[in-house]
Design a protein around this motif. Structure first.
Motif: not given
Length: 400
Positions: A112-138
């Protein structure tokens, strides 16, 4: 980053060449404040109807207000367990199994997180290493680019097709040896697009073949129309241990200010997310977690009624926008209409300013949802009372 640069009302304060800040740049220098929240401030300043930020101007269910008040009176005012009160995690496990068809152990796979905003941020920080790439559909919800950069990743923006479907070849080309994750938002903000089983299967195959993690923002899962169905990517074979499913109580229960969300993932991913979450926010508001338990106890009729209410509001705003000269389509889900404004002869920022100052209606410039492009788009929300929408449509008639 282009998607965060509306320039609508913001005047950046210049810093001298030898100042502390110019000598020591930070991640915050690569993006600006939220354009959506900026539009809310402009709406207040000009006494305009706020169809920019997606929050309801009508009350949440009475059961939730009673439950929140009782939780405070019953002294649920201290820290809950960092990753969420046990009764809330238990209730989420039952609800997600029933609606989404996915099994999550409340002890090891729900945070349980402080909104979905923190859920996304915490998840990214937990998974990503500096220099990794993330696909973002626009087009994409404006937080995703800054989220990627804050986590040290390089966002790779992949345009959807003209009908907002997935261009498979473009997605395949976007994946490199540095790609670590894919962000998916369905139903989608700002377009209302609901990704199909076929499209989700393609994303599944892409993730499995390239050992990627999917971060799926599904906060509008109950707001769908015309017989469409929401499908969770994490339900597909092969995605059980490589998907973080993000949800929130904000949109479904009209409590956007409560900031209670959650991240659902396999035990290994959850262990990482919980460590980041612990040091990022410690925990979501304890009394509101108890009220969220009451929300999950609402009958199925509540969800049917929610979709019916928003369907009616969808048509009110759609009819008003068409009458005022906007080019748009009815969305399949969520509570936004993404319009084309090319016929008005102004770019998105100019036209948004004109609307809020002269017409008295606030919308979001389309370029805030793109890395490059969107200057002929505006997003309007219909998460408002019927009378608010009718008033806004009357004001918009001045354009025609």
């Amino acid at each position: 980053m282009k998607h965060a640069r509306s320039g609508i009302g913001k005047i950046q304060k210049a810093t001298g060449a030898g100042s502390l800040f110019s000598a020591h740049p930070s991640r915050a220098d690569t993006f600006t404040e939220s354009v959506i929240r900026e539009m809310t401030r402009l709406a207040l300043a000009h006494n305009a109807i706020n169809l920019a930020q997606g929050f309801p101007d009508f009350p949440c269910p009475g059961e939730l207000k009673i439950a929140a008040s009782e939780a405070v009176r019953n002294d649920h005012n201290q820290y809950a367990i960092t990753w969420g009160a046990k009764n809330l995690r238990d209730a989420l496990s039952v609800r997600v199994k029933k609606f989404n068809g996915m099994d999550f152990d409340p002890e090891t796979e729900i945070t349980v997180t402080c909104g979905s905003t923190e859920a996304m941020m915490a998840s990214m920080l937990a998974i990503i290493r500096p220099g990794d790439e993330v696909i973002v559909p626009e087009p994409f919800y404006e937080n995703y680019g800054p989220d990627a950069e804050i986590s040290g990743a390089v966002p790779k923006y992949v345009p959807l097709a003209g009908d907002f479907s997935i261009d498979e070849e473009a997605w395949k080309k976007a994946v490199t040896r540095k790609t670590r994750a894919i962000i998916l938002n369905t139903p989608n903000n700002p377009t209302g697009k609901i990704f199909t089983k076929s499209e989700l299967s393609f994303i599944r195959d892409l993730c499995v073949e390239n050992n990627l993690v999917a971060l799926t923002d599904e906060i509008y899962e109950h707001i769908v129309y015309d017989g469409k169905k929401h499908i969770s990517l994490g339900l597909l074979d092969g995605m059980e241990d490589r998907t973080v499913t993000i949800g929130s109580f904000s949109k479904t229960y009209s409590v956007t200010g409560w900031r209670v969300g959650y991240a659902l993932a396999g035990e290994e991913l959850t262990a990482r997310i919980r460590k980041i979450h612990d040091f990022l926010t410690v925990g979501a508001p304890a009394p509101l977690q108890q009220a969220a338990v009451a929300a999950l106890a609402l009958p199925d009729s509540y969800y049917h009624g929610l979709a019916e209410e928003y369907d009616r509001k969808r048509h009110i705003l759609f009819d008003g926008l068409k009458k005022a000269g906007f080019s748009c389509e009815l969305p399949d889900g969520a509570y936004y209409i993404f319009t084309d404004i090319a016929s008005f002869g102004k770019n998105d920022v100019e036209f948004a300013r004109h609307l809020v100052e002269k017409i008295g209606v606030a919308a979001v410039p389309g370029s805030s949802f793109y890395h490059k492009g969107g200057e002929t788009k505006l997003r309007f929300t219909f998460s408002k009372k019927d009378e608010t929408l009718h008033d806004a449509c009357t004001r918009l008639e001045k354009l025609s």
